[in-house]
Design an enzyme around this catalytic site. Structure first.
Site, PDB file in Angstrom:
ATOM      1  N   LYS A 145       3.666  10.465   7.871  1.00 57.04           N
ATOM      2  CA  LYS A 145       2.914  10.049   9.055  1.00 57.04           C
ATOM      3  C   LYS A 145       3.500  10.557  10.380  1.00 57.04           C
ATOM      4  CE  LYS A 145       0.419   6.057   7.218  1.00 57.04           C
ATOM      5  NZ  LYS A 145      -0.978   6.396   7.453  1.00 57.04           N
ATOM      6  N   TYR A 165       0.868  -1.194   0.000  1.00 60.76           N
ATOM      7  CA  TYR A 165       0.000   0.000   0.000  1.00 60.76           C
ATOM      8  C   TYR A 165       0.894   1.230   0.000  1.00 60.76           C
ATOM      9  CZ  TYR A 165      -3.362   3.567   1.135  1.00 60.76           C
ATOM     10  OH  TYR A 165      -4.117   4.706   1.085  1.00 60.76           O
ATOM     11  N   ASP A 167       9.394   2.886   0.864  1.00 55.93           N
ATOM     12  CA  ASP A 167       8.312   3.691   1.421  1.00 55.93           C
ATOM     13  C   ASP A 167       8.292   3.448   2.932  1.00 55.93           C
ATOM     14  OD1 ASP A 167       5.918   4.606   2.393  1.00 55.93           O
ATOM     15  OD2 ASP A 167       4.699   3.843   0.737  1.00 55.93           O
TER      16      ASP A 167
HETATM   17  C1  LIG Z   1       3.214   2.763   3.502  1.00 61.11           C
HETATM   18  C2  LIG Z   1       2.310   3.930   3.163  1.00 61.11           C
HETATM   19  N1  LIG Z   1       2.612   4.696   2.110  1.00 61.11           N
HETATM   20  C3  LIG Z   1       1.865   5.766   1.782  1.00 61.11           C
HETATM   21  C4  LIG Z   1       0.732   6.099   2.508  1.00 61.11           C
HETATM   22  C5  LIG Z   1      -0.085   7.283   2.122  1.00 61.11           C
HETATM   23  O1  LIG Z   1       0.089   8.326   3.026  1.00 61.11           O
HETATM   24  P1  LIG Z   1      -0.992   9.498   3.162  1.00 61.11           P
HETATM   25  O2  LIG Z   1      -2.235   8.889   3.681  1.00 61.11           O
HETATM   26  O3  LIG Z   1      -0.350  10.476   4.101  1.00 61.11           O
HETATM   27  O4  LIG Z   1      -1.166  10.069   1.787  1.00 61.11           O
HETATM   28  C6  LIG Z   1       0.382   5.305   3.609  1.00 61.11           C
HETATM   29  C7  LIG Z   1      -0.826   5.615   4.397  1.00 61.11           C
HETATM   30  O5  LIG Z   1      -1.408   4.797   5.056  1.00 61.11           O
HETATM   31  C8  LIG Z   1       1.190   4.194   3.947  1.00 61.11           C
HETATM   32  O6  LIG Z   1       0.903   3.402   5.002  1.00 61.11           O
END
Ligand SMILES: Cc1ncc(COP(=O)(O)O)c(C=O)c1O
Length: 430
Positions: free
Chosen positions: A276, A146, A247
Site C-alpha cells: 500500500k 482481512y 500483515d
Molecule cells: C491488511 C491488508 N492485507 C492485504 C491487503 C491486500 O492488498 P492488495 O489490495 O494490494 O492486494 C489489504 C488491502 O486492503 C490489507 O488491508
C-alpha cells in the site's frame, strides 16, 4: 473524451472493485489529483479522506516522486529480476532492512499486498517442509481479519465479514479464533487470549504460522486491539514453535503513529508484509521480509529454492517511487502530523456519537471510524459526500477516514464536518 463518453464506456465495459457490471452506484471520472485534492473531469474538487485506500500518504502528484520517476524512466522502466538486479531494488532493500525490526534481513518483492501475503504463507509452509515437518501447513488467525483477495489470502480473511464466504468450499480450511475483545490501550487478560492459546497448543503440529494484522484490523471491521494481546501472541508462537506473520500492508509506514504497528508491542514477526503506502500510492509494489533462520532453512532445504517469482518483481519504477516516498516520510515531521490528525479526527468526529444510528466512534492515530447500526446505502450516501466536496468511501456499516499525512487542519475539518452533517441528515434521505 467528454465526461459522458468516459462514463458510457466505463458502464459498458469496466468492472470496479467489489461491484456489479449492472451497478446503479455512481462512479466519478478523475482528471487529475494534486496534494490532498482529486479533481474530477467536470471540474469539481474533492478533499481526499481515503489516501486511495491507505496508500497516498504524501498526497498526489508529489514533485519529488515525480522527478525521481522521470529520472528513472530515462534509464529503464522495467527489467526482469531473474538473474538481474539494479540500484533501485538494492537501495530500497537497504532502506527496508534498516527501518524494520533488526531480525528481518531477507526481502522478497511482489506486485501487490495479496501476493505478498501468498508469499508469506508459502515461506512458512516451505520452512516447515524444509525442516521435515510438512504436517505444519495450516494457519491460525483471528476473526475480522482481512489479508487480500487471492486464494491463500482469502482463506485467512474473516469467514463472514471477509467478503469471500461464497468461496468457502474451495478454500483451504484454516484455524480461526475470535478477534481480541481487549481494545487498544487496554491490558490483555488470560481470558482474552485463552481461545487463541488453546488452539495453538492443541493444533501446533498442523499450524505453520499465525497470521494477523497488528493492532488495527482494517477491511474486516476497522477494529483496534490491545498491544499486549500481540505481545502474548508472539510469546505463545515462540513457546509452541509456530511462526508469526504480521500483515503490515495497511498499518505499515506511519499510519498508527509508529513506523510499523508491531512497534506498539515491541514485537518482531518472523515474516512481515508491507504494501500500500510503500510507493506513496504511486504504483503497486509489496514486500515480504523474513529472518535469516527462515531464509537459510528454505535455501538450504529441499528443493533449495523459494518457489515464487513474479514477472514484475522489484519493478525499477516502483522501487524508485518507494525509495523516494520513504525518504520523504523520514524527512517529514510525520509523527507530529499523525498526532495532529488524531486530535482533529477525535474532536471532529465526536459529534457523530449523538447521531441516531451511530453505534461507535473510534480514532487511532491517522484512522477515524464511525460505525453505524446498519450498512449505508452507497447509491444515496456517495453522491452526498461528493456534493459536499470530499472523497469518502464507506463500506458496510463503516464510514472511515485515513487522510494523507500532509492534510492541513482546515481541509481535515471540511472532511469531518461533511461526515457529521451527512450522517445527521442521511437517514432522512433514505
Ligand atoms: C491488511 C491488508 N492485507 C492485504 C491487503 C491486500 O492488498 P492488495 O489490495 O494490494 O492486494 C489489504 C488491502 O486492503 C490489507 O488491508
Amino acid at each position: 473524451m467528454e465526461n459522458e463518453q468516459i462514463l458510457g464506456v466505463d458502464k459498458a465495459h469496466v468492472w470496479h472493485p467489489y461491484s456489479s457490471m449492472d451497478s446503479v452506484h455512481p462512479v466519478y471520472p478523475v482528471a487529475s489529483a494534486s496534494g490532498v485534492r482529486l479533481i474530477l473531469s467536470d471540474g469539481r474538487e474533492l478533499i481526499d479522506g481515503m489516501s486511495s485506500w491507505w496508500c497516498a500518504i504524501h498526497g498526489y502528484n508529489h514533485p519529488e516522486i515525480n522527478r525521481a520517476l522521470e529520472a528513472q524512466l530515462q534509464k529503464m522502466s522495467h527489467v526482469m529480476f531473474g538473474g538481474l538486479t539494479h540500484q533501485p531494488a538494492v537501495d530500497l532493500v537497504t532502506q527496508l532492512v534498516a527501518l524494520t525490526p533488526d531480525a528481518l534481513q531477507s526481502v522478497f518483492f511482489s506486485d501487490s499486498g495479496s501476493v505478498s501475503v501468498e508469499v508469506a504463507m508459502k515461506m512458512a509452509i516451505q520452512y516447515w517442509y524444509a525442516k521435515g515437518q510438512s504436517s505444519k501447513k495450516y494457519f491460525l488467525t483471528i476473526r475480522n481479519g482481512y489479508h487480500g483477495d487471492t486464494f491463500g489470502a482469502m482463506s485467512v480473511c474473516d469467514p463472514v465479514t471477509g467478503m469471500h464466504s461464497l468461496f468457502q468450499d474451495t478454500l483451504t480450511q484454516q484455524y480461526f479464533v475470535d478477534a481480541p475483545s481487549c481494545s487498544f490501550g487496554q491490558p490483555c487478560s488470560d481470558v482474552d487470549i485463552a481461545a487463541f492459546e488453546q488452539t495453538l497448543k492443541t493444533e501446533k503440529e498442523h499450524i505453520a504460522a499465525v497470521i494477523m494484522e497488528p493492532i488495527v484490523q482494517g477491511a474486516g471491521g476497522m477494529r483496534f486491539y490491545s498491544a499486549e494481546y500481540l505481545k502474548r501472541v508472539r510469546e505463545l508462537c515462540d513457546q509452541h514453535h509456530v511462526l508469526l506473520i504480521l500483515d503490515e500492508i495497511a498499518t505499515g509506514l506511519g499510519r498508527t503513529g509508529k513506523l510499523f504497528a508491531c512497534n506498539h508491542a515491541d514485537v518482531t514477526p518472523d515474516i512481515m508484509c508491507i504494501g500500500k503506502a510503500l510507493t506513496g500510492g504511486y504504483m503497486t509494489l509489496a514486500a515480504t521480509l523474513t529472518n535469516k533462520d527462515i531464509s537459510d532453512t528454505i535455501s538450504q532445504g529441499d528443493p533449495g529454492v523459494f518457489m515464487h517469482g513474479p514477472t514484475f518483481m522489484a519493478n525499477p519504477l516502483a522501487c524508485t517511487a518507494a525509495l523516494t516516498s520513504l525518504q520523504l516520510l523520514l524527512a517529514s515531521p510525520w509523527q507530529s502530523n499523525i498526532s495532529r490528525i488524531e486530535k482533529q479526527l477525535a474532536s471532529g468526529l465526536e459529534p457523530c456519537r449523538a447521531i441516531n444510528g451511530v453505534t461507535d466512534v473510534r480514532v487511532l492515530d491517522a484512522i477515524g471510524v464511525v460505525e453505524l447500526d446498519k450498512p449505508v446505502d452507497m447509491a444515496v450516501i456517495q453522491p452526498l459526500f461528493v456534493d459536499a466536496g470530499v472523497w469518502i468511501r464507506p463500506y458496510g456499516k463503516l464510514v472511515y477516514l485515513m487522510p494523507p499525512f500532509i492534510i492541513e487542519n482546515e481541509d481535515l475539518e471540511e472532511v469531518t464536518t461533511a461526515v457529521v452533517d451527512i450522517l445527521s441528515n442521511y437517514p432522512l434521505k433514505l
